[in-house]
Scaffold this motif. Structure first.
Motif, PDB file in Angstrom:
ATOM      1  N   GLY A  95     -48.850 -24.897  23.052  1.00 32.11           N
ATOM      2  CA  GLY A  95     -49.308 -23.806  22.218  1.00 32.11           C
ATOM      3  C   GLY A  95     -48.281 -23.304  21.228  1.00 32.11           C
ATOM      4  N   HIS A  96     -48.280 -21.991  21.059  1.00 34.35           N
ATOM      5  CA  HIS A  96     -47.388 -21.359  20.091  1.00 34.35           C
ATOM      6  C   HIS A  96     -45.914 -21.558  20.446  1.00 34.35           C
ATOM      7  N   THR A  97     -45.615 -21.612  21.727  1.00 38.61           N
ATOM      8  CA  THR A  97     -44.229 -21.836  22.152  1.00 38.61           C
ATOM      9  C   THR A  97     -43.742 -23.204  21.667  1.00 38.61           C
ATOM     10  N   GLU A  98     -44.595 -24.205  21.725  1.00 34.76           N
ATOM     11  CA  GLU A  98     -44.222 -25.544  21.257  1.00 34.76           C
ATOM     12  C   GLU A  98     -44.026 -25.554  19.739  1.00 34.76           C
ATOM     13  N   VAL A  99     -44.896 -24.869  19.020  1.00 33.57           N
ATOM     14  CA  VAL A  99     -44.741 -24.777  17.563  1.00 33.57           C
ATOM     15  C   VAL A  99     -43.418 -24.106  17.226  1.00 33.57           C
ATOM     16  N   LEU A 100     -43.098 -23.026  17.916  1.00 33.52           N
ATOM     17  CA  LEU A 100     -41.836 -22.329  17.694  1.00 33.52           C
ATOM     18  C   LEU A 100     -40.649 -23.248  17.986  1.00 33.52           C
ATOM     19  N   ARG A 101     -40.723 -24.012  19.072  1.00 33.57           N
ATOM     20  CA  ARG A 101     -39.655 -24.958  19.407  1.00 33.57           C
ATOM     21  C   ARG A 101     -39.452 -25.958  18.275  1.00 33.57           C
ATOM     22  N   GLN A 102     -40.550 -26.450  17.727  1.00 28.65           N
ATOM     23  CA  GLN A 102     -40.450 -27.419  16.640  1.00 28.65           C
ATOM     24  C   GLN A 102     -39.847 -26.794  15.387  1.00 28.65           C
ATOM     25  N   TRP A 103     -40.229 -25.562  15.070  1.00 27.47           N
ATOM     26  CA  TRP A 103     -39.638 -24.872  13.907  1.00 27.47           C
ATOM     27  C   TRP A 103     -38.136 -24.698  14.106  1.00 27.47           C
ATOM     28  N   ILE A 104     -37.751 -24.256  15.291  1.00 26.39           N
ATOM     29  CA  ILE A 104     -36.325 -24.031  15.569  1.00 26.39           C
ATOM     30  C   ILE A 104     -35.551 -25.339  15.424  1.00 26.39           C
ATOM     31  N   ASN A 105     -36.082 -26.425  15.974  1.00 23.75           N
ATOM     32  CA  ASN A 105     -35.418 -27.723  15.839  1.00 23.75           C
ATOM     33  C   ASN A 105     -35.336 -28.155  14.376  1.00 23.75           C
ATOM     34  N   TYR A 106     -36.426 -27.981  13.649  1.00 27.13           N
ATOM     35  CA  TYR A 106     -36.473 -28.399  12.242  1.00 27.13           C
ATOM     36  C   TYR A 106     -35.415 -27.664  11.420  1.00 27.13           C
ATOM     37  N   PHE A 107     -35.371 -26.342  11.534  1.00 30.61           N
ATOM     38  CA  PHE A 107     -34.434 -25.567  10.723  1.00 30.61           C
ATOM     39  C   PHE A 107     -33.003 -25.668  11.242  1.00 30.61           C
ATOM     40  N   SER A 108     -32.830 -25.951  12.536  1.00 33.06           N
ATOM     41  CA  SER A 108     -31.478 -26.163  13.077  1.00 33.06           C
ATOM     42  C   SER A 108     -30.850 -27.397  12.449  1.00 33.06           C
ATOM     43  N   ARG A 109     -31.654 -28.442  12.291  1.00 31.76           N
ATOM     44  CA  ARG A 109     -31.133 -29.673  11.675  1.00 31.76           C
ATOM     45  C   ARG A 109     -30.721 -29.439  10.226  1.00 31.76           C
ATOM     46  N   ARG A 110     -31.221 -28.389   9.617  1.00 34.61           N
ATOM     47  CA  ARG A 110     -30.876 -28.068   8.237  1.00 34.61           C
ATOM     48  C   ARG A 110     -29.787 -26.995   8.150  1.00 34.61           C
ATOM     49  N   GLY A 111     -29.248 -26.622   9.302  1.00 30.04           N
ATOM     50  CA  GLY A 111     -28.113 -25.706   9.335  1.00 30.04           C
ATOM     51  C   GLY A 111     -28.442 -24.250   9.059  1.00 30.04           C
ATOM     52  N   LEU A 112     -29.704 -23.862   9.213  1.00 26.20           N
ATOM     53  CA  LEU A 112     -30.072 -22.473   8.956  1.00 26.20           C
ATOM     54  C   LEU A 112     -29.828 -21.609  10.189  1.00 26.20           C
ATOM     55  N   SER A 113     -29.395 -20.392   9.952  1.00 27.10           N
ATOM     56  CA  SER A 113     -29.170 -19.434  11.033  1.00 27.10           C
ATOM     57  C   SER A 113     -30.512 -18.877  11.490  1.00 27.10           C
ATOM     58  N   GLN A 114     -30.720 -18.829  12.820  1.00 28.07           N
ATOM     59  CA  GLN A 114     -31.985 -18.361  13.367  1.00 28.07           C
ATOM     60  C   GLN A 114     -31.744 -17.408  14.534  1.00 28.07           C
ATOM     61  N   SER A 115     -32.635 -16.442  14.660  1.00 27.38           N
ATOM     62  CA  SER A 115     -32.598 -15.518  15.787  1.00 27.38           C
ATOM     63  C   SER A 115     -34.009 -15.399  16.347  1.00 27.38           C
ATOM     64  N   LEU A 116     -34.081 -15.092  17.634  1.00 25.57           N
ATOM     65  CA  LEU A 116     -35.367 -14.983  18.314  1.00 25.57           C
ATOM     66  C   LEU A 116     -35.408 -13.679  19.092  1.00 25.57           C
ATOM     67  N   ILE A 117     -36.486 -12.918  18.897  1.00 20.27           N
ATOM     68  CA  ILE A 117     -36.720 -11.698  19.670  1.00 20.27           C
ATOM     69  C   ILE A 117     -38.023 -11.886  20.436  1.00 20.27           C
ATOM     70  N   VAL A 118     -37.954 -11.682  21.753  1.00 18.30           N
ATOM     71  CA  VAL A 118     -39.136 -11.755  22.607  1.00 18.30           C
ATOM     72  C   VAL A 118     -39.423 -10.326  23.060  1.00 18.30           C
ATOM     73  N   THR A 119     -40.605  -9.814  22.710  1.00 21.47           N
ATOM     74  CA  THR A 119     -40.915  -8.418  23.014  1.00 21.47           C
ATOM     75  C   THR A 119     -41.410  -8.191  24.439  1.00 21.47           C
ATOM     76  N   GLU A 120     -41.936  -9.241  25.060  1.00 18.96           N
ATOM     77  CA  GLU A 120     -42.447  -9.126  26.428  1.00 18.96           C
ATOM     78  C   GLU A 120     -42.358 -10.501  27.074  1.00 18.96           C
ATOM     79  N   ILE A 121     -41.965 -10.567  28.320  1.00 21.02           N
ATOM     80  CA  ILE A 121     -41.874 -11.832  29.025  1.00 21.02           C
ATOM     81  C   ILE A 121     -43.145 -12.019  29.840  1.00 21.02           C
ATOM     82  N   ASN A 122     -43.756 -13.186  29.729  1.00 27.54           N
ATOM     83  CA  ASN A 122     -44.938 -13.511  30.503  1.00 27.54           C
ATOM     84  C   ASN A 122     -44.485 -14.217  31.773  1.00 27.54           C
ATOM     85  N   ASN A 123     -44.584 -13.545  32.910  1.00 29.73           N
ATOM     86  CA  ASN A 123     -44.127 -14.102  34.182  1.00 29.73           C
ATOM     87  C   ASN A 123     -45.239 -14.792  34.956  1.00 29.73           C
TER      88      ASN A 123
END
Length: 124
Positions: free
Chosen positions: A93-121
């Motif tokens: 789902g959305h977590t996989e899409v986010l993982r792919q975005w992070i990997n894509y932009f990491s390979r391009r050397g862009l600075s990224q931050s992630l905020i999680v507002t609630e943890i789904n346990n």
């Protein structure tokens, strides 16, 4: 026996998608990838994920973004990306899409931050 027929048809759809990509017919390639994905979804024959499709989609995205200048700025204020999500899960789902975005932009050397507002346990 029925599953073998489904796998053959699914494989042909993926082959056609790769063929069109190799011929620089990206839209046709995407149409065949969509058809393969829908076929797998509608005819449960044991394919739940497919690394070949993922690689081809990554190749397509690389081709699409190839002509676009990099958003990375140089100097004292480089471009930064902030992701804000409600929660993350351990599969798809959305977590996989986010993982792919992070990997894509990491390979391009862009600075990224992630905020999680609630943890789904809840176990998945």
């Amino acid at each position: 026996m029925r599953e073998e027929g489904y796998l053959r048809k699914y494989g042909r759809l993926k082959e056609d998608a790769r063929h069109f990509f190799n011929k620089d017919r990206t839209e046709n390639s995407l149409i065949y990838l969509l058809a393969a994905s829908r076929f797998a979804y509608m005819n449960h024959f044991g394919v739940w994920s497919d690394d070949e499709i993922e690689r081809l989609l990554e190749d397509i995205s690389e081709k699409i973004f190839q002509g676009i200048p990099s958003p990375h700025k140089t100097g004292p204020d480089p471009l930064k990306i902030l992701y804000i999500v409600s929660y993350l899960t351990d599969t798809g789902g959305h977590t996989e899409v986010l993982r792919q975005w992070i990997n894509y932009f990491s390979r391009r050397g862009l600075s990224q931050s992630l905020i999680v507002t609630e943890i789904n346990n809840t176990p998945t």
